[in-house]
Design an enzyme around this catalytic site. Structure first.
Site, short mmCIF file in Angstrom:
data_model
loop_
_atom_site.label_atom_id
_atom_site.label_comp_id
_atom_site.label_asym_id
_atom_site.label_seq_id
_atom_site.Cartn_x
_atom_site.Cartn_y
_atom_site.Cartn_z
N LYS A 73 7.07 14.47 6.05
CA LYS A 73 6.31 14.50 4.77
C LYS A 73 7.05 13.81 4.00
O LYS A 73 8.37 13.89 3.61
CB LYS A 73 6.30 15.82 4.31
CG LYS A 73 5.23 16.39 3.12
CD LYS A 73 5.33 17.67 3.16
CE LYS A 73 4.27 18.17 1.98
NZ LYS A 73 4.33 19.75 1.68
N HIS B 73 6.32 13.61 0.59
CA HIS B 73 6.10 14.30 -0.83
C HIS B 73 6.36 15.81 -0.80
O HIS B 73 6.79 16.18 0.29
CB HIS B 73 4.75 13.99 -1.33
CG HIS B 73 3.66 14.82 -0.39
ND1 HIS B 73 3.15 14.48 0.70
CD2 HIS B 73 3.02 16.08 -0.66
CE1 HIS B 73 2.45 15.29 1.29
NE2 HIS B 73 2.10 16.23 0.59
#
Length: 228
Positions: free
Chosen positions: A111, A113
């Protein structure tokens, strides 16, 4: 002549549950190794709350028995994807039994963010138990070991539902060991299985269902050819 081993009550109960839930089926199924298997175990079919709760109870009962024999772990790691649900469900059941263990799992893709990274859940530290449905080739276990080690923790064992107890295959060639034996002997991790192929055969031996008992010869022939 050696007497046949006594049936393991927990394993027999689990096999019966898997058959009744339609998770363990009999017929002709092609495996990843290209073999035609007379049975198929698909843990993805533990697909409602009641079945998942019961499955978690079996995992937890086996693990608690292992803990009473001295096996210890600090947390649970569930490799994506099936291991995610298993890690969560088993941690809930262990907590209900008085053994509150944190759990974590991985994403297939990092991921970029928010918190970022590939690991989700509790911090991966201490002695980490990997939980999955089966061990087919040991690939998922090796990947989990790499992630756990990279986090600074120590892989300490693997918990699975079913040990197929059959020879692993590499490039279409049968190996003299099973995937579980590879993990225990080459990766040096103990493997705890709720049940194995031997337990399935004992269940079929004792079954009064003519349809199930008819599958016994095919399962035994498969074990005679590919078993370890």
């Amino acid at each position: 002549m050696n007497a046949a081993p006594s049936p393991d009550p927990l394993a027999q109960e689990f096999v019966a549950f898997a058959v009744e839930a339609g998770v363990l089926r009999f017929g002709e199924f092609k495996t990843k190794a290209g073999r035609m298997s007379p049975y198929f175990f698909n843990a993805g079919l533990f697909d409602d709350g009641a079945k998942l709760m019961r499955l978690a109870q079996f995992y937890a009962q086996r693990l608690v028995a292992d803990m009473e024999r001295g096996f210890q772990f600090d947390m649970i790691f569930g490799p994506a994807y099936k291991g995610i649900t298993l890690a969560a469900a088993v941690s809930i059941e262990l907590a209900r039994l008085g053994h509150n263990k944190p759990f974590a799992y991985n994403r297939k893709e990092a991921k970029d963010h928010g918190e970022g990274g590939t690991l989700v859940g509790a911090p991966v530290k201490g002695r980490v138990l990997i939980i999955d449905d089966v061990i087919s080739a040991g690939t998922s276990v090796r990947e989990s070991i790499a992630m756990i080690t990279a986090a600074g923790a120590t892989p300490c064992g693997v918990s699975i539902a079913l040990d197929r107890q059959e020879k692993a295959a590499q490039d279409g060639v049968d190996m003299p060991w099973s995937a579980v034996q590879y993990v225990t002997q080459q990766l040096q991790l103990p493997v705890s299985a709720i049940a194995g192929l031997a337990d399935l055969l004992q269940y079929l031996d004792a079954s009064t269902d003519t349809g199930l008992s008819a599958s016994r010869a095919a399962v035994q022939a498969y074990r005679d050819r590919y078993g370890v």
